[in-house]
Scaffold this motif. Structure first.
Motif, mmCIF file in Angstrom:
data_model
loop_
_atom_site.group_PDB
_atom_site.id
_atom_site.type_symbol
_atom_site.label_atom_id
_atom_site.label_comp_id
_atom_site.label_asym_id
_atom_site.label_seq_id
_atom_site.Cartn_x
_atom_site.Cartn_y
_atom_site.Cartn_z
ATOM 1 N N TYR A 74 -81.571 20.810 27.060
ATOM 2 C CA TYR A 74 -80.513 20.893 27.883
ATOM 3 C C TYR A 74 -81.283 20.834 29.244
ATOM 4 O O TYR A 74 -81.899 21.622 29.914
ATOM 5 C CB TYR A 74 -79.754 22.532 27.921
ATOM 6 C CG TYR A 74 -78.507 22.228 28.967
ATOM 7 C CD1 TYR A 74 -78.936 23.712 29.830
ATOM 8 C CD2 TYR A 74 -77.516 21.796 29.197
ATOM 9 C CE1 TYR A 74 -78.065 23.514 31.179
ATOM 10 C CE2 TYR A 74 -76.627 22.126 29.604
ATOM 11 C CZ TYR A 74 -76.295 22.913 30.515
ATOM 12 O OH TYR A 74 -75.791 23.465 31.486
ATOM 13 N N LYS A 75 -80.549 20.052 29.569
ATOM 14 C CA LYS A 75 -81.409 19.223 31.423
ATOM 15 C C LYS A 75 -80.191 19.747 32.456
ATOM 16 O O LYS A 75 -78.967 18.704 32.449
ATOM 17 C CB LYS A 75 -81.841 18.089 31.327
ATOM 18 C CG LYS A 75 -83.316 18.700 31.024
ATOM 19 C CD LYS A 75 -83.294 16.801 30.369
ATOM 20 C CE LYS A 75 -83.463 15.510 29.441
ATOM 21 N NZ LYS A 75 -83.618 16.302 28.274
ATOM 22 N N VAL A 99 -77.784 18.650 34.535
ATOM 23 C CA VAL A 99 -77.187 17.940 35.660
ATOM 24 C C VAL A 99 -76.503 18.220 36.800
ATOM 25 O O VAL A 99 -75.567 18.546 36.618
ATOM 26 C CB VAL A 99 -76.707 16.659 34.487
ATOM 27 C CG1 VAL A 99 -76.246 15.221 35.421
ATOM 28 C CG2 VAL A 99 -77.800 16.343 33.202
ATOM 29 N N VAL A 133 -73.653 17.614 38.743
ATOM 30 C CA VAL A 133 -72.505 16.434 39.323
ATOM 31 C C VAL A 133 -72.142 17.062 40.516
ATOM 32 O O VAL A 133 -71.047 15.567 40.298
ATOM 33 C CB VAL A 133 -71.528 17.468 38.472
ATOM 34 C CG1 VAL A 133 -71.716 17.721 36.903
ATOM 35 C CG2 VAL A 133 -71.174 18.985 38.955
#
Lengths: 340, 148, 259
Positions: C252-253, C255, C257
């Motif tokens: 899980y990175k 991001v 948005v």
């Protein structure tokens, strides 16, 4: 007095192989260990004696799956020319044998027989049941979570079609029913017959710290006290349910592992295990008569402790302790019985 | 053996790109079945698994280029989610090459045709998919039908 | 050490009930069988005498707070570090009314697995625990000497990397063997703090389905899972479900948005 046979422990693989020649044999085997704990379950004999575990008292899953499978296809419906052609599935009546069933599970199978075979007989269950040969194994000790004695079940005398017990370096084998005799005959002169007086065995097993009158090691028996409550309604409306249900997460683990729980759902052509604890269990078009967890929790225990005894004369619990061992929040039937 | 490829295409970019490929008479394999969604982030992980369960051998999710999403931020979500999902499926033993995420704009008809051809060839090399086909009643143990 | 914490828990619970600051206390009590303690609600001071805290108290309490904070009155709850992470997540998801909860963080040395009443070593999730702090709490008890060894990040994902390093077919076989053991008891789903949907979308269509269920369930916890390890602990068939969640945590990175 039926004959007793015996065979040395080192010849057990031969015995199992010989039974497996006659019919599929399922016995307690350790699963593959892969990062998690692989418990012991009744698995098909394939020659691997090293994985067989006859010391473990409880398999993780109960044997009910052999008669009442987790998912069973009841019929096939095929659309043909605008109508459905429905063909019932053939009954599974190929003989098979279960080895190592304990007294609690054997008693549970009898309870299930009372439900599925009777006024209205479940043909699918009956076919599997008739095809089965249950070879029980007496318990030499009790696990911390066992409480079969509270229901009058004697772990040293498990019943079934053939009763077996391990003593010294032998496995003793005693057929109890016609089916048991027939299987024993097929095994031919494989085992030695022996004149064993029943009481010898009993003394041995009793001396292994199982007191038949109090096999649960001194724990007071809440189920006998419960039997004395004559009025089901008073149990039903008891305020105890308000607190009891709160820590249950209604996952259904207890139901699925319980050897006597037998609720199911029929979806299209399959019959699947279901749990009365699940919200969808009594969901109907008009709503749900058991709208909250409290009602469903109450239902499960009322069924086991009150309704079933009223109809069939026996509490729908055999004290195997699977629910005790596996409940995520350590809720169990003993607690409920005590509180009531 | 004919492989089935399912392409989830976002309405505004990649589906329009597919349209352009069509009107330009560009040829790409007929194995590809296109499902139009309003935005690529509409694609739920369950859609992808259902596709495999219903006979797809490869699934490709197509959306607008980063920064060009019709709904501003949809494809950011797609990127995050598809990366996670593909990683998880690969972890569980599905061949990574059966899954792809591609950004194709409405003017990239040729890119659409080429991507589909390439992806179909890739899936053909892997063959029919037998993993996570969702025939969940059959356990791996063939004896499951008899008992637990 | 748990015994000292236990004493303090009981006295603090009694205090808060007496003063009316809280109307109920959520903690553990001894079960019917030795070493199987159960979560329980305590509503008066005498009941608090039953509060038990030891290394066998493995069930998480944060999930019960969802229902508890919907009732009138405040609930006092004792949470270990992993449990506070779960509670913080639930607060973020608006499942718990923070005002209705009084949280006391308690010291933890790690919980033990139990088999037939006997201790069987640290729980897997406790062996690779990385949590030392209490992201949400009102006060602390017994946390001065949290004597657990906390592992490094890579140790935590060791189980995951071991599987990743095998080839695709081996991985498939690995998971098939494990998932075929699943009986869809739904214990993992019902005990998971972040699984709080009123109606699970995986309910119904095929109640015995055992592959999609785990893939999709793990996926639904993507970014939300607090790695409490309860799912793997409760599985009766011993399926290491935490590997699925940890794989997602590893990848899980977050991001950005905003365009």
């Amino acid at each position: 007095m039926r004959l007793v046979y015996k065979i040395t422990n080192d010849r057990l693989p031969e015995l199992f192989a010989r039974i497996a020649e006659e019919m599929p044999l399922y016995l307690p085997m350790r699963g593959e260990i892969n990062d998690g704990i692989a418990g012991v379950n009744l698995t098909r004999w394939s020659g691997d004696f090293a994985s067989v575990d006859l010391q473990i008292l409880k398999t993780i899953l109960s044997p009910k799956g052999f008669f009442f499978p987790a998912s069973e296809e009841l019929y096939k419906a095929v659309l043909k020319d605008n109508t459905y052609e429905i063909t019932p599935q053939p009954l599974t009546d190929r003989p098979f044998a279960l080895f190592g069933v304990r007294a609690c599970d054997a008693a549970a199978i009898k309870i299930l027989d009372g439900v599925f075979i009777g006024e209205a007989t479940d043909e699918f269950y009956k076919a599997r049941r008739d095809a089965s040969c249950i070879i029980t194994l007496a318990c030499e000790s009790l696990a911390a979570t066992c409480f079969c004695g509270m229901f009058g079940i004697n772990p040293a005398e498990p019943g079934g079609d053939v009763s077996t017990w391990l003593k010294d370096n032998y496995l003793y084998w005693q057929p109890q029913t016609e089916k048991g005799e027939r299987l024993t005959k097929k095994l031919g002169v494989f085992m030695e017959t022996v004149e064993v007086v029943k009481t010898d065995v009993e003394v041995h097993l009793y001396s292994n710290e199982i007191n038949v009158n109090d096999p649960s090691g001194g724990m007071p028996n809440p189920f006998t006290t419960l039997k004395k409550v004559p009025d089901i309604l008073s149990l039903f409306i008891s305020p105890a349910w308000d607190e009891l249900h709160r820590t249950c997460v209604a996952c259904g683990t207890c139901t699925f592992l319980c050897p006597t729980c037998h609720c199911y759902d029929i979806a299209d052509c399959r019959r699947n295990w279901d749990a009365c604890l699940y919200p969808g269990f009594t969901q109907m078009a008009h709503g749900n008569p058991r709208p909250t967890k409290k009602e469903r929790f109450r239902q499960r225990y009322m069924h086991k402790l009150a309704y079933h005894p009223q109809r069939h004369g026996v509490v729908a619990c055999v004290g195997c302790g699977r629910c005790v061992a596996q409940c995520p929040v350590n809720m169990n039937i003993v607690k409920v019985a005590k509180v009531l | 053996m004919r492989v089935n490829v399912v392409a989830f295409c976002c309405n505004w970019c990649s589906y329009a790109g597919a349209d352009l490929a069509g009107t330009s008479r560009l040829v790409y394999p007929s194995n590809v079945k296109i499902i139009r969604v309003p935005c690529s982030c509409r694609v739920d992980e369950a859609f992808i698994l259902r596709a495999f369960a219903r006979g797809a051998d490869g699934v490709i999710v197509c959306g607008c280029h980063i920064g060009d999403c019709h709904y501003a931020t949809g494809n950011y979500h797609t990127r995050q989610r598809m990366e996670s999902l593909f990683g998880l499926l690969a972890f569980m033993g599905m061949e990574r090459e059966r899954l792809r995420l591609e950004w194709i704009s409405a003017s990239e008809g040729a890119k659409f045709a080429d991507t589909m051809a390439e992806f179909t060839a890739q899936v053909e090399k892997l063959g029919k998919n037998e993993r996570y086909t969702g025939d969940c009643i059959k356990a791996t143990d063939a004896e499951a039908a008899e008992g637990i | 050490m748990p015994q000292e914490i236990n004493k303090k828990m009981r006295s603090r619970a009694r205090e808060m009930l007496a003063s009316g600051e809280v109307t109920q206390v959520l903690a553990w009590e001894a079960g019917e069988f030795p070493n199987y303690p159960a979560p329980a609600f305590f509503k008066d001071e005498t009941a608090c005498g039953r509060i038990l805290y030891d290394r066998f108290c493995t069930a998480n309490l944060s999930k019960f707070m969802i229902e508890a904070t919907r009732q009138t009155g405040r609930t006092l709850v004792f949470l270990r570090p992993c449990d506070t992470y779960a509670l913080a997540q639930l607060i973020k998801e608006n499942q718990i009314n923070r005002e209705k909860a009084y949280i006391i963080g308690i010291g933890c040395e790690g919980n033990v697995a139990v088999n037939e009443g006997e201790e069987r070593g640290l729980l897997e999730s406790c062996r690779v625990c990385v949590k030392t702090d209490y992201p949400v709490c009102d006060e602390l008890i017994g946390t001065e000497n949290n004597s657990r060894t906390v592992v490094t990040g890579s140790e935590r994902f060791e189980g995951v990397t071991r599987v990743e390093e095998t080839d695709t077919s081996a991985r498939y076989d690995f998971w098939q063997v494990l998932l075929s053991r699943c009986i869809r008891c739904n214990a993992c789903r019902n005990i998971c703090p972040t699984c709080h949907c009123k109606v699970c979308i995986l309910e119904g269509e095929n109640p015995l389905e055992k592959q999609f269920f785990h893939i999709i369930r793990a996926y639904h916890q993507n970014g939300r899972c607090t790695d409490c390890g309860q799912c793997a602990r409760v599985c009766p068939q011993g399926i290491p479900l935490q590997l699925l969640n940890r794989k997602l945590i590893k990848e899980y990175k977050p991001v950005e948005v905003q365009p």
